[in-house]
Design a protein around this motif. Sequence first.
Motif, short mmCIF file in Angstrom:
data_model
loop_
_atom_site.label_atom_id
_atom_site.label_comp_id
_atom_site.label_asym_id
_atom_site.label_seq_id
_atom_site.Cartn_x
_atom_site.Cartn_y
_atom_site.Cartn_z
N ASN A 96 44.05 39.11 30.98
CA ASN A 96 44.86 39.96 30.11
C ASN A 96 46.24 40.22 30.73
O ASN A 96 46.34 40.77 31.83
CB ASN A 96 44.13 41.29 29.86
N PHE A 97 47.28 39.84 30.02
CA PHE A 97 48.65 39.99 30.50
C PHE A 97 48.97 41.44 30.85
O PHE A 97 49.59 41.73 31.87
CB PHE A 97 49.65 39.47 29.46
N ASN A 98 48.55 42.39 30.01
CA ASN A 98 48.86 43.80 30.26
C ASN A 98 48.15 44.34 31.49
O ASN A 98 48.69 45.20 32.20
CB ASN A 98 48.55 44.65 29.03
N ASP A 101 41.84 32.90 33.00
CA ASP A 101 40.43 33.04 32.68
C ASP A 101 39.67 32.87 34.00
O ASP A 101 39.92 31.92 34.75
CB ASP A 101 40.01 31.95 31.69
N VAL A 102 38.79 33.80 34.32
CA VAL A 102 38.11 33.79 35.62
C VAL A 102 37.30 32.50 35.83
O VAL A 102 37.32 31.93 36.92
CB VAL A 102 37.22 35.04 35.78
N PHE A 103 36.63 32.02 34.80
CA PHE A 103 35.82 30.82 34.96
C PHE A 103 36.69 29.60 35.27
O PHE A 103 36.35 28.79 36.13
CB PHE A 103 34.95 30.58 33.73
N LYS A 104 37.83 29.48 34.59
CA LYS A 104 38.75 28.37 34.87
C LYS A 104 39.32 28.51 36.28
O LYS A 104 39.48 27.51 36.99
CB LYS A 104 39.87 28.34 33.84
N GLY A 163 40.95 43.92 35.74
CA GLY A 163 41.21 45.05 34.84
C GLY A 163 42.37 45.91 35.29
O GLY A 163 43.51 45.45 35.38
N THR A 164 42.10 47.16 35.64
CA THR A 164 43.15 48.09 36.08
C THR A 164 43.59 47.83 37.52
O THR A 164 44.59 48.39 37.96
CB THR A 164 42.68 49.55 35.99
N GLY A 165 42.81 47.07 38.28
CA GLY A 165 43.10 46.85 39.69
C GLY A 165 42.43 47.87 40.59
O GLY A 165 42.66 47.90 41.80
#
Length: 181
Positions: A75-77, A99-102, A53-55
């Motif tokens: 998410n790229f942003n 994607d976290v699962f990948k 997310g925001t880090g």
Amino acid sequence: MRIISGTYKRRKIVAPKNLPVRPTTDMAKESLFNIINNLYYFEDVVALDLFAGTGNISYEFASRGTQNIISVDQNFNCIKFINKTAEMFEMPIQTIKSDVFKFLEKSTIKSDIIFADPPYNFTLEQFTAIPDLVFGNNLLEENGLLIIEHSKHTDLSNLHHYSYSKSYGGNVFSFFETSKT
């Protein structure tokens, strides 16, 4: 959001309003890092921040001296914001847009601490997939921890490797360990 402790203590970080995130609250984050502080030396930790997310969590690790931090988000942003903030504060955060699962299916990176903050509306099957992939692919170092943040309405205590949970308001951190089956 603010950084709780360390080199960047009290620094406020303002994320763009359009990010699809729900940052961990300062109170919950402070409590979480007090637990981690009693278990690890931050300088020696390899940290993996999933659904970054925001880090927010990555910044806290960096501020406390962790030199090996990987933030994963699809998410790229979000990735762009983490990169910008890490560069501004000269933090050693590597980002991966995936994607976290990948990512977990293909990763060979072993970490001491894996923190996952998936959407609170995940199904139990989606939550279950996180520890299944982490432990199934041997992604934790010996004595490592997987920590999953979720709402108080989700119960993960029946999952393999579950150890214990800590609640802070509507936030819950469930801890998973290699030695627990």
